[in-house]
Design a protein around this motif. Structure first.
Motif, PDB file in Angstrom:
ATOM      1  N   ILE A  75       4.578 -28.609 -11.472  1.00 47.23           N
ATOM      2  CA  ILE A  75       4.327 -29.686 -12.421  1.00 47.23           C
ATOM      3  C   ILE A  75       5.116 -30.898 -11.922  1.00 47.23           C
ATOM      4  N   SER A 122      -4.901 -33.867 -12.442  1.00 44.45           N
ATOM      5  CA  SER A 122      -4.181 -34.669 -13.419  1.00 44.45           C
ATOM      6  C   SER A 122      -3.852 -33.802 -14.629  1.00 44.45           C
ATOM      7  N   VAL A 123      -2.673 -34.025 -15.226  1.00 40.66           N
ATOM      8  CA  VAL A 123      -2.308 -33.260 -16.414  1.00 40.66           C
ATOM      9  C   VAL A 123      -2.202 -34.171 -17.634  1.00 40.66           C
ATOM     10  N   SER A 124      -1.333 -35.177 -17.563  1.00 37.33           N
ATOM     11  CA  SER A 124      -1.017 -35.979 -18.746  1.00 37.33           C
ATOM     12  C   SER A 124      -0.534 -37.338 -18.285  1.00 37.33           C
ATOM     13  N   ASP A 125      -0.836 -38.402 -19.045  1.00 35.91           N
ATOM     14  CA  ASP A 125      -0.265 -39.688 -18.647  1.00 35.91           C
ATOM     15  C   ASP A 125       1.010 -40.018 -19.426  1.00 35.91           C
ATOM     16  N   SER A 126       1.489 -39.062 -20.244  1.00 37.48           N
ATOM     17  CA  SER A 126       2.700 -39.310 -21.014  1.00 37.48           C
ATOM     18  C   SER A 126       3.499 -38.018 -21.177  1.00 37.48           C
ATOM     19  N   PRO A 127       4.482 -37.785 -20.294  1.00 40.02           N
ATOM     20  CA  PRO A 127       4.825 -38.576 -19.112  1.00 40.02           C
ATOM     21  C   PRO A 127       3.760 -38.442 -18.024  1.00 40.02           C
ATOM     22  N   PRO A 128       3.723 -39.380 -17.066  1.00 40.63           N
ATOM     23  CA  PRO A 128       2.698 -39.353 -16.012  1.00 40.63           C
ATOM     24  C   PRO A 128       2.867 -38.133 -15.116  1.00 40.63           C
ATOM     25  N   THR A 129       1.957 -37.172 -15.258  1.00 37.33           N
ATOM     26  CA  THR A 129       2.153 -35.839 -14.673  1.00 37.33           C
ATOM     27  C   THR A 129       0.884 -35.321 -14.021  1.00 37.33           C
ATOM     28  N   VAL A 130       1.042 -34.724 -12.860  1.00 43.54           N
ATOM     29  CA  VAL A 130      -0.042 -34.033 -12.171  1.00 43.54           C
ATOM     30  C   VAL A 130       0.453 -32.631 -11.825  1.00 43.54           C
ATOM     31  N   LEU A 131      -0.440 -31.814 -11.282  1.00 44.15           N
ATOM     32  CA  LEU A 131       0.004 -30.493 -10.822  1.00 44.15           C
ATOM     33  C   LEU A 131      -0.600 -30.177  -9.475  1.00 44.15           C
ATOM     34  N   GLU A 168       6.151 -34.916 -12.067  1.00 40.91           N
ATOM     35  CA  GLU A 168       6.229 -36.212 -12.743  1.00 40.91           C
ATOM     36  C   GLU A 168       6.236 -37.303 -11.685  1.00 40.91           C
ATOM     37  N   LEU A 169       5.367 -38.291 -11.858  1.00 42.13           N
ATOM     38  CA  LEU A 169       5.196 -39.323 -10.830  1.00 42.13           C
ATOM     39  C   LEU A 169       6.167 -40.478 -11.024  1.00 42.13           C
ATOM     40  N   ALA A 227       9.044 -31.209 -11.871  1.00 42.44           N
ATOM     41  CA  ALA A 227       9.744 -31.117 -13.154  1.00 42.44           C
ATOM     42  C   ALA A 227       9.792 -29.677 -13.665  1.00 42.44           C
TER      43      ALA A 227
END
Lengths: 185, 185
Positions: free
Chosen positions: B147, B53-62, B149-150, B135
């Protein structure tokens, strides 16, 4: 990504909600670690699960960290960090280093540690200490991704607990010799 | 990183060996996932644990992927992917999608799936399908960091297995309702 596929993907895309994101990510098993640093900016440590292996050439891992976190400036300022992978016997450290009401010096006063090669605190009893320097930083949304080249890897002593600790479904799970489902393929 | 701390860190740094790196990373618990894609470049899927998981804003994983992998060009070409988080009942899929002797079309022929919003195959029974678009891509050593974006998060049906699957100490571990060590802090 080639331009035509990027355009096709973008045409239909809208991001999921924060709630859907968090419910989904709760189903992704993760390690439980305490990330530490020390140097000119001072000592700091925080609990993190967003850690993963990147490449073994050069030996590289990554750590994601919220830029709005109090601890962020210590890591950016020192340029070094240690990933302490917690054992099943160290859940108390996960809570301690996630507790915003405990000052950084108090966290380290309550936890036996030895400085790693980088100067970052290596927590006694960690399954492994992955110590290195921040070789690059990528900003993504609210977070920084620290790309970390490893200069030292310290395995726990034979006498320490070797049960792992995972976080999944919003709770801890012990990963012991008694719990494997099968041998790997 | 400020220049003085970077210089200090660099002065003492030498990278760990590949063996030390691998022995150390074997102690970092990880999820077991199958990463899939489909689009103009074709369909592909591979087994991966380097996801976070990276960030929920924007919803992002790697997702990290070796650039020399046969499957890499499919992901770079399509610009979309789905992270299928495997349950404890799906170890066979981990083996199937890691087996270089099984062609991509055969992998999908042996696995029930439904297309996600991006077009990437969502594997039936996955604990969660995290579907989105690439992204950005960062190159680190031998690997690409995608990277993502979900745009869609699909949780498994209530009737499916909800036991998690982790890889730790070079073997699989089931993460079930019966194995938590304690409640989270």
């Amino acid at each position: 990504m080639n331009p035509s596929s990027a355009a096709a993907a973008a045409a239909h895309f809208s991001p999921v909600s924060s709630t859907a994101f968090r419910d989904g990510l709760a189903r992704l098993p993760g390690a439980v670690t305490v990330i530490t640093t020390n140097g000119p900016a001072g000592a700091a440590g925080f609990t993190a699960s967003a850690v993963c292996s990147v490449s073994d050439s050069p030996p590289t891992v990554l750590v994601c960290m919220n830029r709005s976190s109090f601890a962020h400036r210590f890591f950016a300022g020192n340029g070094v960090l240690c990933i302490n992978v917690l054992s099943a016997a160290q859940q108390d450290l996960s809570a301690l280093f996630a507790n915003r009401e405990v000052a950084m010096d108090q966290r380290f006063a309550r936890t036996p540690w030895q400085a790693c090669a980088s100067g970052a605190p290596g927590l006694d009893g960690a399954l492994v200490q992955l110590d290195g320097r921040i070789a690059a930083t990528h900003e993504v949304g609210t977070h920084s991704i620290f790309i970390v080249e490893l200069g030292e890897v310290r395995l726990a002593d034979a006498g320490a607990s070797h049960e792992g600790l995972a976080y999944f479904g919003r709770r801890y799970h012990a990963l012991g010799a008694s719990s494997p489902a099968t041998q790997p393929a």
